[in-house]
Design an enzyme around this catalytic site. Structure first.
Site, PDB file in Angstrom:
ATOM      1  N   HIS A 121       0.869  -1.178   0.000  1.00 55.94           N
ATOM      2  CA  HIS A 121       0.000   0.000   0.000  1.00 55.94           C
ATOM      3  C   HIS A 121       0.913   1.236   0.000  1.00 55.94           C
ATOM      4  CE1 HIS A 121      -2.679   3.014   1.901  1.00 55.94           C
ATOM      5  NE2 HIS A 121      -3.662   2.301   1.395  1.00 55.94           N
ATOM      6  N   ASP A 198       3.427  -4.393   8.179  1.00 58.33           N
ATOM      7  CA  ASP A 198       2.172  -3.653   8.041  1.00 58.33           C
ATOM      8  C   ASP A 198       1.025  -4.659   8.126  1.00 58.33           C
ATOM      9  OD1 ASP A 198      -0.093  -2.358   7.237  1.00 58.33           O
ATOM     10  OD2 ASP A 198       0.683  -1.698   5.299  1.00 58.33           O
ATOM     11  N   GLN A 201      -4.109  -5.337   6.836  1.00 58.90           N
ATOM     12  CA  GLN A 201      -5.054  -6.298   6.238  1.00 58.90           C
ATOM     13  C   GLN A 201      -4.963  -7.672   6.890  1.00 58.90           C
ATOM     14  OE1 GLN A 201      -7.341  -5.502   4.138  1.00 58.90           O
ATOM     15  NE2 GLN A 201      -6.632  -3.575   3.255  1.00 58.90           N
ATOM     16  N   LYS A 224     -10.585  -1.164  10.023  1.00 58.04           N
ATOM     17  CA  LYS A 224     -10.730  -2.384   9.219  1.00 58.04           C
ATOM     18  C   LYS A 224     -11.052  -3.586  10.100  1.00 58.04           C
ATOM     19  CE  LYS A 224      -7.243  -0.879   5.826  1.00 58.04           C
ATOM     20  NZ  LYS A 224      -7.963  -0.238   4.745  1.00 58.04           N
ATOM     21  N   CYS A 364      -4.552   2.226  -3.893  1.00 55.28           N
ATOM     22  CA  CYS A 364      -3.356   2.816  -3.278  1.00 55.28           C
ATOM     23  C   CYS A 364      -2.154   1.893  -3.406  1.00 55.28           C
ATOM     24  CB  CYS A 364      -3.596   3.171  -1.804  1.00 55.28           C
ATOM     25  SG  CYS A 364      -4.955   4.291  -1.555  1.00 55.28           S
TER      26      CYS A 364
HETATM   27  N1  7TS Z   1      -1.613  -0.844   4.682  1.00 54.05           N
HETATM   28  C1  7TS Z   1      -2.418  -1.653   3.965  1.00 54.05           C
HETATM   29  C2  7TS Z   1      -1.937  -3.005   3.575  1.00 54.05           C
HETATM   30  C3  7TS Z   1      -3.710  -1.218   3.630  1.00 54.05           C
HETATM   31  O1  7TS Z   1      -4.503  -2.018   2.924  1.00 54.05           O
HETATM   32  C4  7TS Z   1      -4.137   0.068   4.038  1.00 54.05           C
HETATM   33  C5  7TS Z   1      -5.481   0.615   3.653  1.00 54.05           C
HETATM   34  C6  7TS Z   1      -3.261   0.844   4.803  1.00 54.05           C
HETATM   35  C7  7TS Z   1      -2.007   0.357   5.100  1.00 54.05           C
HETATM   36  C8  7TS Z   1      -3.631   2.183   5.311  1.00 54.05           C
HETATM   37  O2  7TS Z   1      -4.597   2.074   6.284  1.00 54.05           O
HETATM   38  P1  7TS Z   1      -5.161   3.426   6.965  1.00 54.05           P
HETATM   39  O3  7TS Z   1      -6.176   2.978   7.900  1.00 54.05           O
HETATM   40  O4  7TS Z   1      -4.014   4.099   7.563  1.00 54.05           O
HETATM   41  O5  7TS Z   1      -5.745   4.205   5.801  1.00 54.05           O
HETATM   42  N2  7TS Z   1      -6.047   0.016   2.539  1.00 54.05           N
HETATM   43  C9  7TS Z   1      -7.134   0.396   1.855  1.00 54.05           C
HETATM   44  C10 7TS Z   1      -7.636  -0.317   0.781  1.00 54.05           C
HETATM   45  O6  7TS Z   1      -7.140  -1.342   0.326  1.00 54.05           O
HETATM   46  N3  7TS Z   1      -8.734   0.282   0.308  1.00 54.05           N
HETATM   47  O7  7TS Z   1      -8.958   1.381   1.068  1.00 54.05           O
HETATM   48  C11 7TS Z   1      -7.973   1.463   2.030  1.00 54.05           C
END
Ligand code: 7TS
Length: 409
Positions: A121, A198, A201, A224, A364
């Site tokens: 990401h 990270d 997910q 999530k 992303c």
């Molecule tokens: N890392 C991964 C693997 C992710 O999928 C996401 C968000 C993030 C970091 C960032 O998370 P945040 O909560 O800091 O925004 N992924 C996604 C997606 O796949 N579709 O919308 C957000």
């Protein structure tokens, strides 16, 4: 676990969208929230709301106990040895940026290397790019092989005594690939590098044990995993956290302050400047209670079976191209695909008219899109409340996409 029973805890799922029952298959973007979490937010504001770590009055004490209780729940949830290593952040993005500022910018210089991967990401790429720009270090990426997994031979060749950080997603948000973190971490440590994982997910979907993973830092994001937005966590080895400079300056992160200098509070407070998202952190604790009551193993099993079913059903769709590992045991509940040369946004828009919510775009993950030779994909992503009928509705809706678009871009 019975997903049909679980659904009853999620009020938002009980609605029609565009005249059809809602099929929410965009869980990799954000999950829905169970009534228990929604109720706890309301209860906290109605009964216990106060700032934390500041006030000796009863509400202040209650809020602090709940907030610190949530920290302990996060620690236990990911197998961390103690709550002292858990820092509440705004999101996974903030956790990664915290490390890029408080670790990387103070330790890296020209000639040093950070290794990320082609399937990350943007938050696990750009945060490090910015640190490299400020320090003269170089960012490299482990290649993706066969559109599905990391090329670990290439990784071994990339490692050297210049490698300072290896930062890898536990589960890919596009391919669903579960990366071999323990193996990657062992090799990184042999080269003298620290390992960042990270878990954005992964933590919502499978049992996580940071001890077994062998990483030094692990980031997660609450929204999530059934919790509100605006709350995430970073776990770090305590010795590393103690050795690190602060990220933000302000209230609560100090031990003492003079006009010309300050001293820092102990961990984890050193990294939590200002009033934290108290209610959201407490609600993250409630979300963890909720997930634990169902059981992370059961959730993982459910997602494997649903992904198996989805892969089987989606393969029936003419002209579909599915990305990522084909074995549901080797991936999270994420299925990315394209239909012929129809743009993913058209796919997303048409299936929405069938009440089916999926994401369409680059997710992303632009370097991965480039590697796959596509500009965008459609993505269905599952969680504990999804059922086979929702996959059936997606497949039915995709039939409509083909009828309407006829394979045209
Ligand atoms: N890392 C991964 C693997 C992710 O999928 C996401 C968000 C993030 C970091 C960032 O998370 P945040 O909560 O800091 O925004 N992924 C996604 C997606 O796949 N579709 O919308 C957000």
């Amino acid at each position: 676990m019975d997903a049909r029973e679980v659904r009853k805890d999620f009020p938002i799922l009980d609605q029609e969208v565009n005249g059809k029952p809602l099929s929410y298959l965009d869980n990799a973007a954000t999950s829905q929230k169970p009534r228990q979490v929604i109720d706890e937010l309301k209860r906290f504001f109605e009964e216990d709301n106060a700032n934390v770590h500041r006030s000796v009055h009863t509400l202040g004490e209650r809020a602090t106990v709940l907030y610190e209780g949530a920290r302990a729940k996060v620690a236990e949830f990911i197998g961390a040895p103690s709550p002292r290593g858990i820092i509440f952040t705004k999101s996974a993005t903030e956790g990664l940026n915290l490390l890029a500022y408080a670790w990387a910018r103070h330790r890296l210089s020209e000639g040093d290397e950070i290794i990320t991967t082609e399937m990350e990401h943007h938050s696990n790429i750009v945060s490090w790019q910015l640190a490299c720009r400020d320090t003269g270090a170089t960012l490299r990426a482990i290649p993706v092989r066969d559109g599905a997994t990391l090329d670990l031979d290439a990784y071994e060749r990339m490692l050297s005594n210049r490698t300072r950080i290896v930062t890898v997603g536990h589960v890919s948000n596009v391919l669903g690939t579960i990366n071999p973190i323990a193996d990657i971490a062992e090799k990184a440590h042999d080269a003298g590098a620290i390992v960042v994982c990270d878990g954005a997910q992964a933590a919502p979907h499978l049992p996580v044990d940071v001890g077994a993973l062998g990483c030094d830092f692990y980031v997660g994001t609450g929204h999530k995993m059934c919790a509100p937005t605006g709350i995430g966590f970073l776990w770090g080895r305590e010795a590393l956290l103690e050795d690190m400079e602060p990220f933000h300056g302000g209230g609560d992160m100090i031990s003492d302050v003079w006009i010309d200098h300050s001293t820092w509070n102990e961990i984890p407070y050193k990294f939590e400047a200002g009033t934290p998202p108290v209610a959201d952190a407490i609600a993250l604790g409630t979300a963890i209670d909720y997930l634990n009551a169902i059981g992370m193993k059961a959730i993982r099993e459910h997602e494997i079976e649903l992904t198996r079913y989805a892969l089987e059903r989606l393969r029936e769709v003419p002209e579909i191209q599915i990305y990522g590992p084909t074995d549901p045991e080797l991936k999270g509940g994420v299925v990315s695909f394209n239909l012929g040369d129809i743009h993913a946004h058209d796919v997303g828009t048409i299936v929405d008219s069938w009440g089916v919510a999926i994401r369409a775009g680059h997710h992303c993950s632009k370097p991965l899109m480039r590697k796959l030779g596509i500009a965008a994909s459609a993505r269905a992503s599952f969680y504990l409340y999804n059922v086979e009928e929702e996959v059936d509705r997606l497949v039915e809706a995709l039939g409509d996409v083909t009828r309407l678009m006829g394979g045209r871009s």
